[in-house]
Each structure stands twice: as structure tokens, then as C-alpha cells.
Scaffold this motif. Structure first.
Motif, PDB file in Angstrom:
ATOM      1  N   GLY A  19       0.839  -1.182   0.000  1.00 11.74           N
ATOM      2  CA  GLY A  19       0.000   0.000   0.000  1.00 11.74           C
ATOM      3  C   GLY A  19       0.878   1.236   0.000  1.00 11.74           C
ATOM      4  O   GLY A  19       1.856   1.300   0.744  1.00 11.74           O
ATOM      5  N   VAL A  20       0.554   2.201  -0.837  1.00  9.78           N
ATOM      6  CA  VAL A  20       1.326   3.443  -0.948  1.00  9.78           C
ATOM      7  C   VAL A  20       0.417   4.614  -0.581  1.00  9.78           C
ATOM      8  O   VAL A  20      -0.690   4.741  -1.108  1.00  9.78           O
ATOM      9  N   LEU A  21       0.909   5.464   0.330  1.00 11.81           N
ATOM     10  CA  LEU A  21       0.186   6.663   0.722  1.00 11.81           C
ATOM     11  C   LEU A  21       0.701   7.829  -0.114  1.00 11.81           C
ATOM     12  O   LEU A  21       1.911   8.057  -0.182  1.00 11.81           O
ATOM     13  N   LEU A  22      -0.199   8.535  -0.773  1.00  7.10           N
ATOM     14  CA  LEU A  22       0.153   9.729  -1.542  1.00  7.10           C
ATOM     15  C   LEU A  22      -0.273  10.950  -0.745  1.00  7.10           C
ATOM     16  O   LEU A  22      -1.465  11.261  -0.644  1.00  7.10           O
ATOM     17  N   LEU A  23       0.701  11.623  -0.126  1.00  5.08           N
ATOM     18  CA  LEU A  23       0.435  12.853   0.616  1.00  5.08           C
ATOM     19  C   LEU A  23       0.584  14.022  -0.340  1.00  5.08           C
ATOM     20  O   LEU A  23       1.573  14.109  -1.070  1.00  5.08           O
ATOM     21  N   HIS A  24      -0.384  14.922  -0.333  1.00 10.79           N
ATOM     22  CA  HIS A  24      -0.360  16.021  -1.290  1.00 10.79           C
ATOM     23  C   HIS A  24      -1.047  17.242  -0.708  1.00 10.79           C
ATOM     24  O   HIS A  24      -1.879  17.125   0.192  1.00 10.79           O
ATOM     25  N   PRO A  25      -0.714  18.434  -1.226  1.00 11.35           N
ATOM     26  CA  PRO A  25      -1.479  19.624  -0.824  1.00 11.35           C
ATOM     27  C   PRO A  25      -2.895  19.520  -1.372  1.00 11.35           C
ATOM     28  O   PRO A  25      -3.113  18.853  -2.390  1.00 11.35           O
ATOM     29  N   SER A  26      -3.856  20.150  -0.723  1.00 12.37           N
ATOM     30  CA  SER A  26      -5.254  19.988  -1.163  1.00 12.37           C
ATOM     31  C   SER A  26      -5.464  20.508  -2.575  1.00 12.37           C
ATOM     32  O   SER A  26      -6.375  20.063  -3.265  1.00 12.37           O
ATOM     33  N   THR A  27      -4.619  21.398  -3.025  1.00 15.98           N
ATOM     34  CA  THR A  27      -4.735  21.888  -4.399  1.00 15.98           C
ATOM     35  C   THR A  27      -3.735  21.195  -5.329  1.00 15.98           C
ATOM     36  O   THR A  27      -3.571  21.589  -6.478  1.00 15.98           O
ATOM     37  N   GLY A  28      -3.068  20.161  -4.822  1.00 12.87           N
ATOM     38  CA  GLY A  28      -2.020  19.480  -5.592  1.00 12.87           C
ATOM     39  C   GLY A  28      -2.567  18.776  -6.819  1.00 12.87           C
ATOM     40  O   GLY A  28      -3.686  18.259  -6.817  1.00 12.87           O
ATOM     41  N   GLU A  29      -1.768  18.727  -7.853  1.00 12.08           N
ATOM     42  CA  GLU A  29      -2.139  18.079  -9.109  1.00 12.08           C
ATOM     43  C   GLU A  29      -1.697  16.615  -9.047  1.00 12.08           C
ATOM     44  O   GLU A  29      -0.563  16.282  -9.370  1.00 12.08           O
ATOM     45  N   THR A  30      -2.606  15.758  -8.587  1.00 11.47           N
ATOM     46  CA  THR A  30      -2.261  14.349  -8.370  1.00 11.47           C
ATOM     47  C   THR A  30      -2.592  13.462  -9.567  1.00 11.47           C
ATOM     48  O   THR A  30      -2.223  12.284  -9.568  1.00 11.47           O
ATOM     49  N   ASP A  31      -3.269  13.991 -10.574  1.00 12.33           N
ATOM     50  CA  ASP A  31      -3.742  13.150 -11.681  1.00 12.33           C
ATOM     51  C   ASP A  31      -2.615  12.396 -12.373  1.00 12.33           C
ATOM     52  O   ASP A  31      -2.762  11.218 -12.697  1.00 12.33           O
ATOM     53  N   ARG A  32      -1.501  13.056 -12.620  1.00  9.23           N
ATOM     54  CA  ARG A  32      -0.395  12.398 -13.326  1.00  9.23           C
ATOM     55  C   ARG A  32       0.159  11.227 -12.498  1.00  9.23           C
ATOM     56  O   ARG A  32       0.359  10.135 -13.026  1.00  9.23           O
ATOM     57  N   ILE A  33       0.355  11.438 -11.191  1.00 11.47           N
ATOM     58  CA  ILE A  33       0.871  10.353 -10.339  1.00 11.47           C
ATOM     59  C   ILE A  33      -0.129   9.206 -10.323  1.00 11.47           C
ATOM     60  O   ILE A  33       0.236   8.035 -10.470  1.00 11.47           O
ATOM     61  N   ASP A  34      -1.398   9.536 -10.162  1.00 15.43           N
ATOM     62  CA  ASP A  34      -2.441   8.524 -10.081  1.00 15.43           C
ATOM     63  C   ASP A  34      -2.533   7.711 -11.374  1.00 15.43           C
ATOM     64  O   ASP A  34      -2.573   6.479 -11.350  1.00 15.43           O
ATOM     65  N   THR A  35      -2.560   8.397 -12.501  1.00 12.67           N
ATOM     66  CA  THR A  35      -2.720   7.678 -13.773  1.00 12.67           C
ATOM     67  C   THR A  35      -1.458   6.898 -14.148  1.00 12.67           C
ATOM     68  O   THR A  35      -1.561   5.818 -14.719  1.00 12.67           O
ATOM     69  N   ASP A  36      -0.277   7.412 -13.810  1.00 16.28           N
ATOM     70  CA  ASP A  36       0.948   6.635 -14.031  1.00 16.28           C
ATOM     71  C   ASP A  36       0.921   5.364 -13.190  1.00 16.28           C
ATOM     72  O   ASP A  36       1.284   4.285 -13.646  1.00 16.28           O
ATOM     73  N   PHE A  37       0.488   5.509 -11.939  1.00 11.33           N
ATOM     74  CA  PHE A  37       0.390   4.346 -11.046  1.00 11.33           C
ATOM     75  C   PHE A  37      -0.580   3.316 -11.623  1.00 11.33           C
ATOM     76  O   PHE A  37      -0.286   2.121 -11.659  1.00 11.33           O
ATOM     77  N   LEU A  38      -1.723   3.772 -12.098  1.00  5.20           N
ATOM     78  CA  LEU A  38      -2.760   2.859 -12.576  1.00  5.20           C
ATOM     79  C   LEU A  38      -2.410   2.182 -13.893  1.00  5.20           C
ATOM     80  O   LEU A  38      -2.726   1.011 -14.095  1.00  5.20           O
ATOM     81  N   SER A  39      -1.771   2.896 -14.790  1.00  6.44           N
ATOM     82  CA  SER A  39      -1.631   2.383 -16.156  1.00  6.44           C
ATOM     83  C   SER A  39      -0.403   1.519 -16.381  1.00  6.44           C
ATOM     84  O   SER A  39      -0.313   0.833 -17.393  1.00  6.44           O
TER      85      SER A  39
END
Length: 192
Positions: A19-39
Motif C-alpha cells: 500500500g502506498v500513501l500519496l500525501l499532497h497539498p489539497s490543491t495538488g495536481e495528483t492526476d499524473r501520479i495517479d494515472t501513471d500508477f494505474l496504467s
């Protein structure tokens, strides 16, 4: 089973059950990390969305060229917001983000009905805690992590760091095998 991890400044691979925890600012752009992780290096993916609707998730996947055929989206917002919803094989709905038992059960069903390399993204734990409460959200995260270990899958859990008390964030850090931190300026660091 080993999984490739296409996240900058993180290990190249992680073991099934991680399990990996992604800590980010509330306005952080997480889409790239998320989609790289998923794909990357995956047969099937479950996206548990407590922050956006299934339609928005599908648009994100399409934008980042993630194979939507491999994705199951669990939308916990549309029903509460009164949007039209049509469940399909790849889109499931729950009544609201505080249905933590439904989130855990849908994750269990996904992991038991799909084979191969499976990834789970929970976006976001912060929203789950906002709707349910910190204690119930934490319990759901613990249950999903146990399912991920049991089924040799991997998971990425989003947490907006500044929204939670420091001891809550520290408690989440202890639950996870790896922590990826996205700073406000877009820098990514990790600790595994």
C-alpha cells in the motif's frame, strides 16, 4: 509478484500486497501520479472515487490515455448529488462517500473477481473522512490494505496532508509500506 512503479523518485518496483500513501497539498495536481500508477504494469484497476464522479474519472483516464477497458470505477458522489447514473460492468455506484462498508465490499468483490496484476486507487481518504469521520475512514483504509495484501494487489491512497491533524497523518504514515509526497511546487519525494 512484483509491480512496476512509474512514480518519479520512488522505487522502480514494489511487491504485491504493498500500500502506498500519496500525501499532497489539497490543491495538488495528483492526476499524473495517479494515472501513471494505474496504467503501468497492470491487468485490472479499481478507482474508488470519493472526490469526483465516474464521468470525471473517465475523462481523466481518457486524457492520460489509460486503458479504460481495464478500469472499474466506484463512484460514491453521483447518487448523493442527484446525477443520473447507469451502472455498467465498469462503473459501480454507492449512495455517498460515507458508505465505508460499501467501499470495502466493492473492493473485495473487485479483487476476488479479477485476476492478474490488480491496482486500487482510493481518491481520496480525505474526502472519505470528511463524509464519514476520521475513525471510520481509517477503518476502511485498514480493511482495504488487508484485502490488497491478501490478494497480492497494490494500492495508492490519496491524503491531503494539511486538512488533517498531524497525529492523524502520522498514523496513516505508519499504516503504509511506502509514502510518496507531492509538494506544492510539484516536487515528488518518497520513503519506502
Amino acid at each position: 509478484m512484483e509491480y512496476e512503479l512509474a512514480i518519479e523518485n520512488a522505487p522502480e518496483t514494489i511487491s504485491g500486497g504493498t500500500g502506498v500513501l500519496l500525501l499532497h497539498p489539497s490543491t495538488g495536481e495528483t492526476d499524473r501520479i495517479d494515472t501513471d500508477f494505474l496504467s503501468t504494469d497492470t491487468d485490472h484497476m479499481l478507482i474508488v472515487s470519493t472526490r469526483t464522479t465516474a464521468r470525471e474519472v473517465e475523462q481523466k483516464l481518457e486524457h492520460y490515455e489509460v486503458d479504460e477497458e481495464r478500469a472499474v470505477v466506484l463512484d460514491t458522489l453521483s447518487v448523493e448529488r442527484g446525477y443520473t447514473r447507469r451502472p455498467t460492468e465498469n462503473v459501480k455506484y454507492l449512495s455517498s462517500p460515507d458508505d465505508v462498508s460499501g467501499i470495502v465490499e466493492t473492493t473485495r468483490e473487485f479483487l476476488t473477481s479479477h485476476e492478474g496484476k490488480r491496482r486500487v486507487s482510493v481518491d481520496s481518504v480525505t474526502e472519505m473522512a470528511y463524509y464519514a469521520d476520521e475513525e471510520r475512514a481509517r477503518g476502511a483504509v485498514e480493511d482495504i490494505l488487508a484485502l490488497i495484501r491478501e490478494h497480492d494487489a497494490v494500492g495508492l491512497f490519496h491524503l491531503a496532508e494539511e486538512v488533517h491533524d498531524e497525529e492523524i497523518v502520522d498514523g496513516y504514515r505508519e499504516l503504509f509500506d511506502g509514502v510518496v509526497e507531492l509538494s506544492a511546487d510539484g516536487t515528488v519525494t518518497s520513503d519506502f
